[in-house]
Design an enzyme around this catalytic site. Structure first.
Site, PDB file in Angstrom:
ATOM      1  N   ARG A  15       0.660  -1.042   0.031  1.00 14.28           N
ATOM      2  CA  ARG A  15       0.029  -0.103  -0.057  1.00 14.28           C
ATOM      3  C   ARG A  15       0.870   1.212   0.038  1.00 14.28           C
ATOM      4  NH1 ARG A  15      -3.638  -2.776  -1.366  1.00 14.28           N
ATOM      5  NH2 ARG A  15      -5.762  -2.893  -0.584  1.00 14.28           N
TER       6      ARG A  15
ATOM      7  N   GLU B 112      -3.270   7.790  -4.574  1.00 11.90           N
ATOM      8  CA  GLU B 112      -3.676   7.085  -6.094  1.00 11.90           C
ATOM      9  C   GLU B 112      -4.773   7.951  -6.490  1.00 11.90           C
ATOM     10  OE1 GLU B 112      -3.910   3.072  -5.736  1.00 11.90           O
ATOM     11  OE2 GLU B 112      -1.702   2.997  -5.051  1.00 11.90           O
TER      12      GLU B 112
ATOM     13  N   HIS C  91      -1.005   0.359 -10.056  1.00  7.18           N
ATOM     14  CA  HIS C  91      -1.596  -0.463  -9.020  1.00  7.18           C
ATOM     15  C   HIS C  91      -2.026  -1.646 -10.085  1.00  7.18           C
ATOM     16  CE1 HIS C  91      -3.581  -0.665  -5.018  1.00  7.18           C
ATOM     17  NE2 HIS C  91      -3.411  -1.993  -5.454  1.00  7.18           N
TER      18      HIS C  91
END
Length: 312
Positions: free
Chosen positions: A230, A259, A277
């Site tokens: 993360r 993000e 991601h």
């Protein structure tokens, strides 16, 4: 059965949900106050993901909510203490994405060490006709330090062992009895020993900025940071500074603190590999995740249990 779906999901999951449940699409509800007055009492399940999470303002208006099934292994976007207080059960999709995330981590290691992305840009720009491309670094014989030797971490360890890398890992509570990899109870000590520091711990308050400036300094100017966990686990501002001051050799990142926003400084650096991601982003894995979300939901309403429950 009425189900509130938080955001667009995998197409096959959406199709299956709409075949078996009365689906309400959160992102298509323009007047939520009106909608909740009509349907709030009937919603017994929420389908969401580690990206979407679920905010309290909405959940508070679903008095008969019993279960949340989340698409993804991470659930740090959900307040588990709140769910526990209300007795709402939670499931995620562990195990089915172990291989794809481990492969993404390995791909990032290869890209940043052999300068694959930089070399590809070099060829496309026509520079090969004018100069030789600079040398990269081998993986074999190097040490892969894994921060978080869970199921994904152990999967990665097997992969890098096949590349003749040494494996070490950080676990503050002591070593695992079932593995022979080198154990470190001190994160900075692992960073000092590692040529590649791969972050694989869950997100959340307990791991926020676990990888800080001190850890990066311990990693050193010839080593690389890989993050497929993360974005919150790495102090992004400290990472930018460490890269600008050549305190680490480079970084390869699949996740970011905010993000989809990526710090502008990172976009300008050749020794940084950036991905949007995509750790679990394969057709096979996403289908398996979709299947597991549906299996959890079906099993809960048919048998009163979850296949992959999260302990709250």
């Amino acid at each position: 059965m009425d189900v509130l779906v938080w955001g667009p999901m995998h197409p096959s999951l959406m199709q299956s949900l709409e075949e078996h449940y009365s689906v309400h699409k959160r992102w298509e509800i323009a007047d939520f106050t009106h909608w909740v007055a009509l349907h709030g009492d009937s919603i017994r399940a929420v389908v969401t993901s580690g990206v979407y999470g679920a905010d309290h303002q909405v959940l508070e208006q679903l008095p008969h909510l019993e279960v949340i099934t989340s698409f993804g292994v991470g659930y740090d976007a959900l307040d588990t203490a709140y769910l526990a207080r209300r007795g709402i059960q939670l499931s995620n999709t562990p195990d089915v994405l172990n291989n794809s995330v481990a492969e993404t981590a390995l791909a990032l290691m290869l890209c940043v060490s052999r300068r694959v992305c930089e070399a590809e840009r070099f060829v496309r720009a026509g520079k090969w006709r004018e100069a030789k491309f600079p040398l990269g670094n081998d993986l074999h014989g190097k040490t892969c330090g894994i921060v978080g030797l869970g199921k994904i971490g152990k999967t990665l360890a097997r992969r890098v062992s096949a590349f003749d890398m040494n494996v070490a890992y950080y676990r503050p509570n002591g070593p695992y009895a079932e593995v022979s990899y080198t154990h470190y109870a001190d994160l900075q000590a692992l960073a000092t020993a590692a040529d590649y520091l791969v972050v694989l711990v869950p997100g959340g308050p307990q791991t926020r900025h676990l990888i800080n400036r001190q850890v990066m300094r311990a990693l050193g100017p010839k080593s690389f940071l890989i993050n497929v966990a993360r974005g919150s686990v790495v102090d992004e501002a400290a990472l930018v500074t460490a890269l600008l001051e050549s305190e680490i050799g480079g970084a390869a990142l699949d996740v970011f603190e905010d993000e989809p926003h990526v710090p502008a400084a990172l976009l300008e650096m050749d020794n940084v590999v950036l991905l949007p991601h995509i750790g679990s982003g394969t057709h096979e894995t996403r289908q398996a995740m979709a299947d597991l979300v549906l299996e959890n939901l079906d099993t809960y309403f048919e048998e009163g249990r979850l296949v992959t429950p999260v302990a709250l």
